[in-house]
Design an enzyme around this catalytic site. Structure first.
Site, PDB file in Angstrom:
ATOM      1  N   ASN A   1      10.731  -4.174 -10.179  1.00  0.00           N
ATOM      2  CA  ASN A   1       9.390  -3.904 -10.706  1.00  0.00           C
ATOM      3  C   ASN A   1       9.043  -2.434 -10.601  1.00  0.00           C
ATOM      4  O   ASN A   1       9.422  -1.748  -9.647  1.00  0.00           O
ATOM      5  CB  ASN A   1       8.342  -4.763  -9.976  1.00  0.00           C
ATOM      6  CG  ASN A   1       7.743  -4.068  -8.773  1.00  0.00           C
ATOM      7  OD1 ASN A   1       6.812  -3.269  -8.906  1.00  0.00           O
ATOM      8  ND2 ASN A   1       8.304  -4.339  -7.593  1.00  0.00           N
TER       9      ASN A   1
ATOM     10  N   PHE B   1       1.022   0.034  -8.760  1.00  0.00           N
ATOM     11  CA  PHE B   1      -0.290  -0.258  -8.149  1.00  0.00           C
ATOM     12  C   PHE B   1      -1.383  -0.544  -9.185  1.00  0.00           C
ATOM     13  O   PHE B   1      -2.480   0.034  -9.143  1.00  0.00           O
ATOM     14  CB  PHE B   1      -0.751   0.902  -7.245  1.00  0.00           C
ATOM     15  CG  PHE B   1       0.059   1.122  -6.006  1.00  0.00           C
ATOM     16  CD1 PHE B   1       0.949   0.172  -5.530  1.00  0.00           C
ATOM     17  CD2 PHE B   1      -0.083   2.307  -5.269  1.00  0.00           C
ATOM     18  CE1 PHE B   1       1.684   0.392  -4.367  1.00  0.00           C
ATOM     19  CE2 PHE B   1       0.640   2.533  -4.113  1.00  0.00           C
ATOM     20  CZ  PHE B   1       1.529   1.574  -3.668  1.00  0.00           C
TER      21      PHE B   1
ATOM     22  N   SER C   1       6.122   2.287  -1.536  1.00  0.00           N
ATOM     23  CA  SER C   1       6.374   1.842  -2.914  1.00  0.00           C
ATOM     24  C   SER C   1       7.124   2.946  -3.652  1.00  0.00           C
ATOM     25  O   SER C   1       6.759   4.117  -3.551  1.00  0.00           O
ATOM     26  CB  SER C   1       5.053   1.561  -3.645  1.00  0.00           C
ATOM     27  OG  SER C   1       5.323   1.498  -5.035  1.00  0.00           O
TER      28      SER C   1
ATOM     29  N   ASN D   1       7.073   3.308  -6.796  1.00  0.00           N
ATOM     30  CA  ASN D   1       6.492   3.444  -8.141  1.00  0.00           C
ATOM     31  C   ASN D   1       5.282   4.372  -8.229  1.00  0.00           C
ATOM     32  O   ASN D   1       4.655   4.469  -9.270  1.00  0.00           O
ATOM     33  CB  ASN D   1       6.131   2.057  -8.677  1.00  0.00           C
ATOM     34  CG  ASN D   1       7.352   1.163  -8.723  1.00  0.00           C
ATOM     35  OD1 ASN D   1       8.410   1.609  -9.155  1.00  0.00           O
ATOM     36  ND2 ASN D   1       7.229  -0.060  -8.250  1.00  0.00           N
ATOM     37  N   THR D   2       4.942   5.007  -7.109  1.00  0.00           N
ATOM     38  CA  THR D   2       3.909   6.053  -7.133  1.00  0.00           C
ATOM     39  C   THR D   2       4.617   7.340  -6.752  1.00  0.00           C
ATOM     40  O   THR D   2       5.184   7.429  -5.653  1.00  0.00           O
ATOM     41  CB  THR D   2       2.780   5.726  -6.126  1.00  0.00           C
ATOM     42  OG1 THR D   2       2.116   4.547  -6.565  1.00  0.00           O
ATOM     43  CG2 THR D   2       1.772   6.871  -6.024  1.00  0.00           C
TER      44      THR D   2
ATOM     45  N   LYS E   1       4.104  -0.270   6.400  1.00  0.00           N
ATOM     46  CA  LYS E   1       5.162  -0.920   5.605  1.00  0.00           C
ATOM     47  C   LYS E   1       6.160   0.142   5.164  1.00  0.00           C
ATOM     48  O   LYS E   1       5.791   1.121   4.525  1.00  0.00           O
ATOM     49  CB  LYS E   1       4.559  -1.618   4.381  1.00  0.00           C
ATOM     50  CG  LYS E   1       5.619  -2.376   3.584  1.00  0.00           C
ATOM     51  CD  LYS E   1       4.999  -3.362   2.651  1.00  0.00           C
ATOM     52  CE  LYS E   1       6.043  -4.085   1.835  1.00  0.00           C
ATOM     53  NZ  LYS E   1       5.442  -5.005   0.880  1.00  0.00           N
TER      54      LYS E   1
ATOM     55  N   ASN F   1       9.799  -2.741   2.013  1.00  0.00           N
ATOM     56  CA  ASN F   1       9.401  -2.742   0.605  1.00  0.00           C
ATOM     57  C   ASN F   1      10.673  -2.887  -0.265  1.00  0.00           C
ATOM     58  O   ASN F   1      11.750  -3.137   0.257  1.00  0.00           O
ATOM     59  CB  ASN F   1       8.652  -1.432   0.298  1.00  0.00           C
ATOM     60  CG  ASN F   1       7.559  -1.651  -0.744  1.00  0.00           C
ATOM     61  OD1 ASN F   1       7.810  -2.289  -1.770  1.00  0.00           O
ATOM     62  ND2 ASN F   1       6.372  -1.146  -0.481  1.00  0.00           N
TER      63      ASN F   1
HETATM   64  C1  LIG Z   1       6.140  -7.519  -8.822  1.00  0.00           C
HETATM   65  C2  LIG Z   1       6.085  -6.969  -7.437  1.00  0.00           C
HETATM   66  C3  LIG Z   1       5.019  -6.188  -7.070  1.00  0.00           C
HETATM   67  C4  LIG Z   1       4.954  -5.657  -5.781  1.00  0.00           C
HETATM   68  N1  LIG Z   1       3.862  -4.939  -5.427  1.00  0.00           N
HETATM   69  C5  LIG Z   1       3.755  -4.482  -4.164  1.00  0.00           C
HETATM   70  C6  LIG Z   1       2.591  -3.799  -3.755  1.00  0.00           C
HETATM   71  O1  LIG Z   1       1.654  -3.625  -4.520  1.00  0.00           O
HETATM   72  N2  LIG Z   1       2.541  -3.357  -2.464  1.00  0.00           N
HETATM   73  C7  LIG Z   1       3.555  -3.565  -1.572  1.00  0.00           C
HETATM   74  O2  LIG Z   1       3.447  -3.149  -0.408  1.00  0.00           O
HETATM   75  N3  LIG Z   1       4.672  -4.226  -1.934  1.00  0.00           N
HETATM   76  C8  LIG Z   1       4.782  -4.687  -3.197  1.00  0.00           C
HETATM   77  N4  LIG Z   1       5.904  -5.374  -3.565  1.00  0.00           N
HETATM   78  C9  LIG Z   1       6.995  -5.538  -2.582  1.00  0.00           C
HETATM   79  C10 LIG Z   1       6.866  -6.868  -1.826  1.00  0.00           C
HETATM   80  O3  LIG Z   1       5.695  -6.923  -1.066  1.00  0.00           O
HETATM   81  C11 LIG Z   1       8.073  -7.075  -0.907  1.00  0.00           C
HETATM   82  O4  LIG Z   1       8.082  -6.059   0.082  1.00  0.00           O
HETATM   83  C12 LIG Z   1       9.393  -7.039  -1.657  1.00  0.00           C
HETATM   84  O5  LIG Z   1       9.255  -7.683  -2.913  1.00  0.00           O
HETATM   85  C13 LIG Z   1      10.514  -7.713  -0.877  1.00  0.00           C
HETATM   86  O6  LIG Z   1      10.209  -9.057  -0.643  1.00  0.00           O
HETATM   87  P1  LIG Z   1      10.819 -10.270  -1.515  1.00  0.00           P
HETATM   88  O7  LIG Z   1      12.287 -10.041  -1.612  1.00  0.00           O
HETATM   89  O8  LIG Z   1      10.449 -11.484  -0.747  1.00  0.00           O
HETATM   90  O9  LIG Z   1      10.146 -10.194  -2.856  1.00  0.00           O
HETATM   91  C14 LIG Z   1       5.989  -5.908  -4.855  1.00  0.00           C
HETATM   92  C15 LIG Z   1       7.073  -6.704  -5.243  1.00  0.00           C
HETATM   93  C16 LIG Z   1       7.130  -7.232  -6.503  1.00  0.00           C
HETATM   94  C17 LIG Z   1       8.306  -8.073  -6.896  1.00  0.00           C
END
Ligand SMILES: Cc1cc2nc3c(=O)[nH]c(=O)nc-3n(C[C@H](O)[C@H](O)[C@H](O)COP(=O)(O)O)c2cc1C
Length: 299
Positions: free
Chosen positions: A117, A121, A182, A184-185, A215, A244
């Protein structure tokens, strides 16, 4: 059969972000309907004393929660809690509303049970989200707020930007997570340094005694990560959330050009970070694992 097993073959036929929006609509409007909610709870929630945990002074009826990024605007709290999560981490919330990056920005790797992704934000901003949560808070399960920085804020103004979100949301969250990881910023991950985390947690501790977490990214140099984590704890962090998404694209076969990878492809990297942190900090702080946890055994 769980709702996920029932619905995923249909949802997987849609573009990933459309599927997410459809799930959001159902979790907002359908699942909270009284009879539907009772049914979903009976199918998904497990009440067993052996799962109760207390972390940083907060009681959880089970230790598996929803990571940040799924409910960025806190619109699905009732629906998501019916699915059995022990807590929900909402956001990332930024001070000003943001539309996020251009679409398409969410990609599914079905065979690899993973996602990539580059959302950036997208959220409605801290005042709007806090207003929504005021109608719910305090809630039946703990609610965390994941705090981020707006894209257009200069690095030198980052601390104030984090502080403003924290202040707007202080009364509607049980714990807060500073997201410096993240991908993406632009330049957000540069804030994962000893000086900034010291300022950040010292500032936050002048504002609240509620639990505060950092985090982190799975892509940091090991020594630097240990120093940043140590300083965070010294400066008032209650624990670390690891991790993350990753920008190490070797974990998937055909990666896109930008964004972070999550899901099963992230699991080993995330676990490796947890192991490093456990060796250094077990018993000294709280470690919360995230990344590729997709079944009870893995949890
Ligand atoms: C579509 C998407 C959006 C995410 N947005 C955020 C976010 O806004 N803030 C954040 O701290 N992590 C974000 N994450 C990361 C997740 O919180 C998590 O750390 C990461 O996906 C790993 O966990 P998972 O394998 O269980 O998905 C996002 C992940 C995905 C897939």
């Amino acid at each position: 059969m769980s709702l996920y097993q029932m619905l995923s073959p249909y949802l997987f036929k849609l573009d990933s972000e459309r599927a997410h929006n459809l799930a959001e609509w159902a979790l907002k409007h359908i699942v909270p309907l009284p009879l539907v909610q009772d049914f979903v709870v009976s199918q998904h929630c497990v009440f067993d004393e052996r799962l109760n945990v207390e972390v940083a002074g907060i009681r959880f009826y089970n230790p598996v929660g929803l990571a940040a990024g799924f409910d960025k605007n806190a619109t699905m709290v009732r629906g998501l809690s019916a699915l059995g999560f022990g807590f929900l981490e909402l956001g990332t919330v930024t001070q000003a509303p943001q539309i996020g990056n251009a679409k398409p920005r969410l990609f599914r790797y079905e065979e690899e049970k993973s996602l990539q992704n580059a959302m950036g934000f997208n959220n409605q901003g801290s005042l709007e989200i806090a207003k929504r949560l005021k109608n719910l808070y305090p809630y039946s399960i703990p609610l965390g707020i994941n705090v981020g920085k707006n894209k257009n804020i200069m690095q030198s103004d980052s601390l104030k930007n984090y502080e403003n979100v924290l202040l707007d949301c202080l009364e509607v969250g049980d714990y807060f997570v500073f997201n410096l990881s993240s991908p993406n910023t632009p330049k957000l991950r540069d804030l994962q340094n000893v000086t900034f985390v010291q300022e950040l947690f010292k500032m936050a501790r002048t504002r609240t005694q509620k639990p505060l977490f950092l985090k982190i990214s799975p892509d940091m140099d090991k020594d630097e990560m240990l120093k940043v984590v140590e300083m965070s704890i010294k400066s008032g962090a209650s624990g670390i959330i690891a991790t993350n998404t990753t920008i190490d694209y070797s974990v998937v076969q055909n990666p896109k050009e930008s964004g972070g990878v999550s899901g099963e492809a992230l699991r080993e990297k995330s676990k490796a970070v947890l192991k490093i942190l456990s060796e250094a900090f077990f018993g000294k702080t709280t470690l919360i694992s995230v990344g590729g946890i997709s079944n009870a055994l893995e949890a």
